[in-house]
Design an enzyme around this catalytic site. Structure first.
Site, mmCIF file in Angstrom:
data_model
loop_
_atom_site.group_PDB
_atom_site.id
_atom_site.type_symbol
_atom_site.label_atom_id
_atom_site.label_comp_id
_atom_site.label_asym_id
_atom_site.label_seq_id
_atom_site.Cartn_x
_atom_site.Cartn_y
_atom_site.Cartn_z
ATOM 1 N N LEU A 33 -33.574 -39.064 12.789
ATOM 2 C CA LEU A 33 -32.353 -39.356 13.088
ATOM 3 C C LEU A 33 -31.148 -39.013 11.794
ATOM 4 O O LEU A 33 -30.349 -39.578 11.444
ATOM 5 C CB LEU A 33 -31.913 -40.811 13.320
ATOM 6 N N SER A 121 -34.598 -18.972 14.912
ATOM 7 C CA SER A 121 -32.970 -18.391 14.937
ATOM 8 C C SER A 121 -32.479 -16.926 14.772
ATOM 9 O O SER A 121 -33.254 -16.262 14.201
ATOM 10 C CB SER A 121 -32.427 -19.266 13.786
ATOM 11 N N TYR A 145 -33.577 -20.816 4.845
ATOM 12 C CA TYR A 145 -33.746 -21.111 6.344
ATOM 13 C C TYR A 145 -34.246 -19.747 7.273
ATOM 14 O O TYR A 145 -35.246 -20.153 7.915
ATOM 15 C CB TYR A 145 -32.130 -21.376 6.806
ATOM 16 N N VAL A 189 -19.079 -23.666 14.697
ATOM 17 C CA VAL A 189 -17.414 -23.685 14.604
ATOM 18 C C VAL A 189 -17.061 -24.170 16.148
ATOM 19 O O VAL A 189 -15.922 -24.654 15.773
ATOM 20 C CB VAL A 189 -17.185 -21.985 14.443
HETATM 21 C C1 UD2 Z 1 -25.461 -19.689 13.088
HETATM 22 C C2 UD2 Z 1 -26.169 -20.769 13.109
HETATM 23 C C3 UD2 Z 1 -26.954 -20.895 11.920
HETATM 24 C C4 UD2 Z 1 -27.783 -19.763 11.901
HETATM 25 C C5 UD2 Z 1 -27.086 -18.342 11.981
HETATM 26 C C6 UD2 Z 1 -27.869 -17.221 11.874
HETATM 27 C C7 UD2 Z 1 -24.666 -22.698 14.192
HETATM 28 C C8 UD2 Z 1 -24.102 -23.806 14.053
HETATM 29 N N1 UD2 Z 1 -25.321 -22.055 12.900
HETATM 30 O O1 UD2 Z 1 -24.401 -19.585 12.038
HETATM 31 O O2 UD2 Z 1 -27.940 -22.090 11.966
HETATM 32 O O3 UD2 Z 1 -28.911 -19.751 12.819
HETATM 33 O O4 UD2 Z 1 -26.077 -18.382 13.213
HETATM 34 O O5 UD2 Z 1 -26.901 -16.034 12.039
HETATM 35 O O6 UD2 Z 1 -24.939 -22.330 15.295
HETATM 36 N N2 UD2 Z 1 -16.340 -20.509 10.885
HETATM 37 C C9 UD2 Z 1 -14.934 -20.768 10.279
HETATM 38 N N3 UD2 Z 1 -14.481 -21.979 9.954
HETATM 39 C C10 UD2 Z 1 -15.378 -23.023 10.067
HETATM 40 C C11 UD2 Z 1 -16.734 -22.742 10.547
HETATM 41 C C12 UD2 Z 1 -17.286 -21.476 10.880
HETATM 42 O O7 UD2 Z 1 -14.283 -19.646 10.256
HETATM 43 O O8 UD2 Z 1 -14.916 -24.227 9.863
HETATM 44 C C13 UD2 Z 1 -16.610 -19.220 10.906
HETATM 45 C C14 UD2 Z 1 -17.852 -18.850 10.196
HETATM 46 O O9 UD2 Z 1 -17.706 -18.377 9.152
HETATM 47 C C15 UD2 Z 1 -18.419 -17.751 11.108
HETATM 48 C C16 UD2 Z 1 -18.276 -18.279 12.470
HETATM 49 O O10 UD2 Z 1 -17.104 -19.057 12.618
HETATM 50 O O11 UD2 Z 1 -17.940 -16.494 10.956
HETATM 51 C C17 UD2 Z 1 -19.544 -18.957 13.220
HETATM 52 O O12 UD2 Z 1 -19.766 -19.983 12.220
HETATM 53 P P1 UD2 Z 1 -21.025 -21.193 12.499
HETATM 54 O O13 UD2 Z 1 -21.099 -21.660 11.270
HETATM 55 O O14 UD2 Z 1 -20.697 -21.638 13.775
HETATM 56 O O15 UD2 Z 1 -22.323 -20.118 12.761
HETATM 57 P P2 UD2 Z 1 -22.975 -19.117 12.255
HETATM 58 O O16 UD2 Z 1 -23.097 -17.842 12.937
HETATM 59 O O17 UD2 Z 1 -22.323 -18.594 10.583
#
Ligand code: UD2
Length: 307
Positions: A33, A121, A145, A189
């Site tokens: 949890l 992942s 990771y 995101v």
């Molecule tokens: C995803 C996975 C991560 C890893 C990765 C592999 C999730 C939550 N995370 O990361 O665990 O597997 O893929 O490549 O699925 N963003 C914003 N503002 C915010 C948050 C995010 O602009 O407040 C952008 C972020 O910079 C990115 C995109 O949104 O370009 C997606 O971000 P994310 O954190 O959802 O996922 P990611 O692809 O970084």
């Protein structure tokens, strides 16, 4: 049929638990949890939940001996790249050592299982330019990771081959849907966007919004996990994604249109180590009969209304 779901109170794990229960499985969940919630599990009255850490070897071994699982779905993990950078050693204990110890115990105890499914992942692909990512594309794990996910994949598959265990690995791309927790700095995101739209709060956009991702709705992920565990699969890796490359800007505009809400956006620099483009080739999964039922608009609408 009896299934163990580690991380079964978490975002993806709890959806899998619901599905397995509906299929008539007896489901046992181990979750500390740390990120999951008991409320995530719909059928908590018939699911056996152990609030335990997967690193607790005495507990895990006792459980495996006692329950004799047919299926093991391994979802428990430090689930974020950024989190792993904050605590690399602990990540390694959880994301790698705990899995290896379970495999070794299964081997040494001659436990018979129908399938051992490990969740990895898209992070393993890193920032190499080859797109779309195929399961045999080059990998370039760039964070604790990603390194742990990739190393554990290799162990899971090699254990399968060497000792005849029916093991498979999946590489999740950007999964979204109900129960994804928006409150952590490492949240996906789409859960953050949903939160900002619902509360009329400011969304921080990292970079220019042109970065692309392959967003897959959690229901499609469960379909994929089910197909992979039911079909003749062994010692192999599957991408789990939608197979569509969309920019963050497109996601934001589409979500605004669906919800009728205007997003307040503040822009800041891109994240360090950020992947610029990401999309999967999902033909291996399609060969098993996988069809995406949740294109982005349908998934976002459902998430907005029900999530
Ligand atoms: C995803 C996975 C991560 C890893 C990765 C592999 C999730 C939550 N995370 O990361 O665990 O597997 O893929 O490549 O699925 N963003 C914003 N503002 C915010 C948050 C995010 O602009 O407040 C952008 C972020 O910079 C990115 C995109 O949104 O370009 C997606 O971000 P994310 O954190 O959802 O996922 P990611 O692809 O970084």
């Amino acid at each position: 049929m009896k299934a163990l779901v580690t991380g079964g109170a978490g975002f993806i794990g709890s959806h899998l638990v619901d599905y397995l229960v509906k299929q008539g499985f007896e489901v046992i969940v181990v979750d500390d949890l740390s990120m999951g919630k008991i409320d995530n599990i719909e059928n908590i009255d018939i699911v056996k939940l152990y609030v335990e850490d997967v690193r607790n070897q005495d507990f895990m071994r006792g459980l495996l001996l006692r329950e004799r699982f047919d299926y093991i779905y391994y979802l428990a993990a430090v689930a974020s790249v950024a989190d792993s950078i904050e605590r690399p050693e602990e990540t390694h204990e959880i994301n790698h050592n705990a899995v290896l110890k379970m495999l070794e115990f299964i081997r040494c105890s001659n436990l018979s299982i129908k399938k051992f499914l490990f969740t990895s992942s898209a992070a393993v692909y890193g920032n190499l330019s080859e797109l779309p990512k195929r399961e045999d594309s080059r990998v370039d794990p760039l964070s604790p990771y990603a390194i742990d996910k990739y190393a554990t994949e290799r162990y899971v598959l090699t254990y399968g081959e060497l000792y005849g265990l029916p093991t498979v690995c999946v590489r999740f791309f950007n999964v979204y849907g109900p129960r994804q927790n928006p409150s952590s700095p490492y949240s996906g995101v789409l859960s953050i966007l949903t939160n900002c739209l619902k509360r009329d709060e400011q969304f921080t956009l990292y970079g220019d919004g042109k970065q692309t991702r392959d967003f897959v709705y959690v229901e499609d992920v469960i379909q994929a996990l089910w197909l992979i565990s039911e079909k003749e699969t062994s010692h192999e890796v599957f991408n789990v994604a939608n197979g569509l490359e969309l920019s963050l800007q497109t996601i934001m505009t589409t979500y605004e249109r669906i919800t009728g809400c205007k997003l307040k956006v503040s822009c800041t620099g891109g994240r360090v180590g950020e992947v610029t483009r990401s999309v999967a080739n999902i033909s291996k999964l399609a060969d098993l009969g996988y069809k995406t039922h949740w294109p982005l608009e349908r998934g976002l609408t459902q998430y907005w209304e029900g999530g």
